[in-house]
Scaffold this motif. Structure first.
Motif, PDB file in Angstrom:
ATOM      1  N   LYS A  35       0.831  -1.208   0.000  1.00 23.23           N
ATOM      2  CA  LYS A  35       0.000   0.000   0.000  1.00 23.23           C
ATOM      3  C   LYS A  35       0.869   1.264   0.000  1.00 23.23           C
ATOM      4  O   LYS A  35       0.625   2.198  -0.782  1.00 23.23           O
ATOM      5  N   ASP A  36       1.891   1.289   0.840  1.00 27.21           N
ATOM      6  CA  ASP A  36       2.774   2.457   0.923  1.00 27.21           C
ATOM      7  C   ASP A  36       3.555   2.664  -0.372  1.00 27.21           C
ATOM      8  O   ASP A  36       3.738   3.801  -0.819  1.00 27.21           O
ATOM      9  N   LEU A  37       4.011   1.575  -0.988  1.00 29.32           N
ATOM     10  CA  LEU A  37       4.727   1.684  -2.259  1.00 29.32           C
ATOM     11  C   LEU A  37       3.804   2.216  -3.356  1.00 29.32           C
ATOM     12  O   LEU A  37       4.227   3.025  -4.190  1.00 29.32           O
ATOM     13  N   PHE A  38       2.554   1.784  -3.358  1.00 27.78           N
ATOM     14  CA  PHE A  38       1.608   2.301  -4.345  1.00 27.78           C
ATOM     15  C   PHE A  38       1.397   3.798  -4.156  1.00 27.78           C
ATOM     16  O   PHE A  38       1.367   4.564  -5.120  1.00 27.78           O
ATOM     17  N   GLY A  73       3.047   4.853  -7.283  1.00 31.48           N
ATOM     18  CA  GLY A  73       1.962   4.671  -8.231  1.00 31.48           C
ATOM     19  C   GLY A  73       2.022   3.328  -8.943  1.00 31.48           C
ATOM     20  O   GLY A  73       1.422   3.143  -9.997  1.00 31.48           O
ATOM     21  N   ILE A  74       2.748   2.380  -8.383  1.00 28.20           N
ATOM     22  CA  ILE A  74       2.887   1.038  -8.948  1.00 28.20           C
ATOM     23  C   ILE A  74       2.169   0.066  -8.022  1.00 28.20           C
ATOM     24  O   ILE A  74       2.349   0.109  -6.802  1.00 28.20           O
ATOM     25  N   GLN A  75       1.361  -0.811  -8.602  1.00 28.41           N
ATOM     26  CA  GLN A  75       0.660  -1.821  -7.807  1.00 28.41           C
ATOM     27  C   GLN A  75       1.635  -2.918  -7.384  1.00 28.41           C
ATOM     28  O   GLN A  75       2.436  -3.386  -8.187  1.00 28.41           O
ATOM     29  N   PHE A  76       1.545  -3.327  -6.144  1.00 29.21           N
ATOM     30  CA  PHE A  76       2.308  -4.450  -5.619  1.00 29.21           C
ATOM     31  C   PHE A  76       1.330  -5.418  -4.985  1.00 29.21           C
ATOM     32  O   PHE A  76       0.314  -5.008  -4.419  1.00 29.21           O
TER      33      PHE A  76
END
Length: 151
Positions: free
Chosen positions: A25-28, A32-35
């Motif tokens: 969630k934090d990386l998204f 702006g990239i889904q993980f």
């Protein structure tokens, strides 16, 4: 009443899953990239914890959540390096995202990643590592992806 070993193991797995989801969630939010969580990691050795929807993402991520400690958890870096080497993609750097209770999230990355982010030139040094903040990790990821897109 003290917890049994089975209850502690279940609790640790639940905390680990929760941390992986929080990192995704934090990386998204930052990139702006889904993980998504890699569910095959339980059945197979040498796989990262998070899968990126963008094939240009330069890191294989291992997530480690612990109650207490000082810096990177023991064995985590070796696990990340083995997983990155098993992927077989020369453009993938190992990375460990870790957090201790009541502490912010940190990332351990090889100096080679920092070198590529600064110069655009890749080196093979995965032995020397840097312990950086989560925000610095996101900036590093953006810089590497920018250099690679320009080539």
């Amino acid at each position: 009443m003290a917890k049994t070993a089975q209850q502690r193991g279940r609790s640790n797995r639940r905390n680990g899953h929760s941390f992986e989801n929080q990192c995704a969630k934090d990386l998204f939010q930052e990139l702006g990239i889904q993980f998504s969580r890699n569910l095959d990691q339980v059945r197979s050795k040498h796989q990262g914890d998070l899968l990126s929807s963008d094939p240009a993402f330069p890191f294989l991520i291992e997530c480690k959540r612990r109650k207490s400690g000082n810096r990177i958890p023991a064995g985590a870096w070796n696990q990340a390096v083995a997983a990155a080497q098993a992927v077989g993609d020369a453009g993938t750097f190992p990375c460990v995202l870790y957090r201790y209770t009541y502490q912010p999230t940190y990332a351990v990355v090889p100096y080679a990643a920092i070198s590529e982010a600064e110069t655009g030139v890749r080196t093979d040094n995965t032995f020397d590592v840097a312990d950086i903040t989560f925000d610095a990790f996101c900036k590093l990821s953006r810089e590497i992806m920018s250099w690679r897109a320009a080539c």
